[in-house]
Enzyme design. Structure first.
Site, PDB file in Angstrom:
ATOM      1  CG  LEU A   1      37.199  48.433  22.816  1.00 24.52           C
ATOM      2  CD1 LEU A   1      36.419  47.515  21.479  1.00 24.52           C
ATOM      3  CD2 LEU A   1      37.062  49.667  22.663  1.00 24.52           C
ATOM      4  CB  CYS A   2      39.072  46.303  29.512  1.00 23.17           C
ATOM      5  SG  CYS A   2      38.855  44.411  29.120  1.00 23.17           S
ATOM      6  CG  HIS A   3      34.133  49.582  30.828  1.00 22.25           C
ATOM      7  ND1 HIS A   3      33.848  48.587  30.077  1.00 22.25           N
ATOM      8  CD2 HIS A   3      33.460  50.589  30.665  1.00 22.25           C
ATOM      9  CE1 HIS A   3      32.747  48.957  29.309  1.00 22.25           C
ATOM     10  NE2 HIS A   3      32.565  50.085  29.407  1.00 22.25           N
TER      11      HIS A   3
ATOM     12  CG  MET B   1      38.270  40.845  29.540  1.00 22.09           C
ATOM     13  SD  MET B   1      38.838  39.589  28.564  1.00 22.09           S
ATOM     14  CE  MET B   1      40.271  40.075  27.921  1.00 22.09           C
ATOM     15  CD  GLU B   2      39.438  43.612  34.685  1.00 21.18           C
ATOM     16  OE1 GLU B   2      39.357  44.746  34.107  1.00 21.18           O
ATOM     17  OE2 GLU B   2      38.533  42.693  34.269  1.00 21.18           O
TER      18      GLU B   2
ATOM     19  CG  ASP C   1      61.204  37.280  31.209  1.00 20.42           C
ATOM     20  OD1 ASP C   1      61.923  37.466  30.034  1.00 20.42           O
ATOM     21  OD2 ASP C   1      61.348  37.809  32.333  1.00 20.42           O
TER      22      ASP C   1
END
EC number: 4.6.1.17
Length: 170
Positions: A76-78, A114-115, A129
């Site tokens: 739901l992030c733009h 969020m970014e 990793d």
């Protein structure tokens, strides 16, 4: 059911918030997390001697790439036009901890928290990793938003923001 939740409609179904009526403003966010390694793995990382190569440079690129792809990963992030994204590392050899910090900025109708969080976490996962061939019990922890500015809610500064450190220019 959706009372107080911006990402739910009246029936409780997920929805993307309409930000079309909001004013574009400059927005900036800083997020962080930690990667806990063994002393032996830390020594390899610090000297770029891991079997997979230079983990920090690879993680920096991965984090920046992840910031640009956040809307593809978080439903739901733009999608945002990022003005800037960066990832930095504080390698604490004595504590065997890599502190990852990511920053993102934009001029848009919604924030870049969020970014920044995605960039920090993907950078940390890339370190994981790159190190997993020599250590299986790596811990990624303490993911958090440290700072955000811009938009209707204004500025947020985490209690974990380092004392005396200036805030980023908004």
């Amino acid at each position: 059911m959706s009372e107080g939740f911006t990402h739910l409609d009246a029936d409780g179904a997920a929805r993307m918030v309409d930000v079309g009526g909001k004013t574009k403003t400059r927005r900036l966010a800083v997020a962080a997390c930690e990667v806990h390694l063994s002393p032996a793995t830390m020594a390899l990382l610090a000297t770029a001697a891991l079997p997979k190569g230079d983990a920090l440079n690879t993680a920096k690129i991965a984090g920046i790439m992840a910031a640009k792809r956040t809307a593809d990963l978080i439903p739901l992030c733009h999608p945002l036009p990022l003005a800037h994204a960066d990832v930095r590392f504080d390698v604490d050899q004595a504590a065997a901890v890599v502190r990852v910090e990511a920053e993102a900025s934009t001029v848009a109708e919604t924030g870049v928290e969020m970014e920044a969080l995605t960039a920090a976490m993907v950078a940390a996962l890339t370190i994981y990793d790159m190190c997993k061939a020599v250590q299986k019990d790596i811990v990624v922890s303490q993911a958090k938003l440290l700072f955000k500015s811009g938009g209707k809610s204004g500025t947020f500064v985490s209690p974990d923001w380092p004392a005396g450190r200036p805030y980023p220019a908004s």
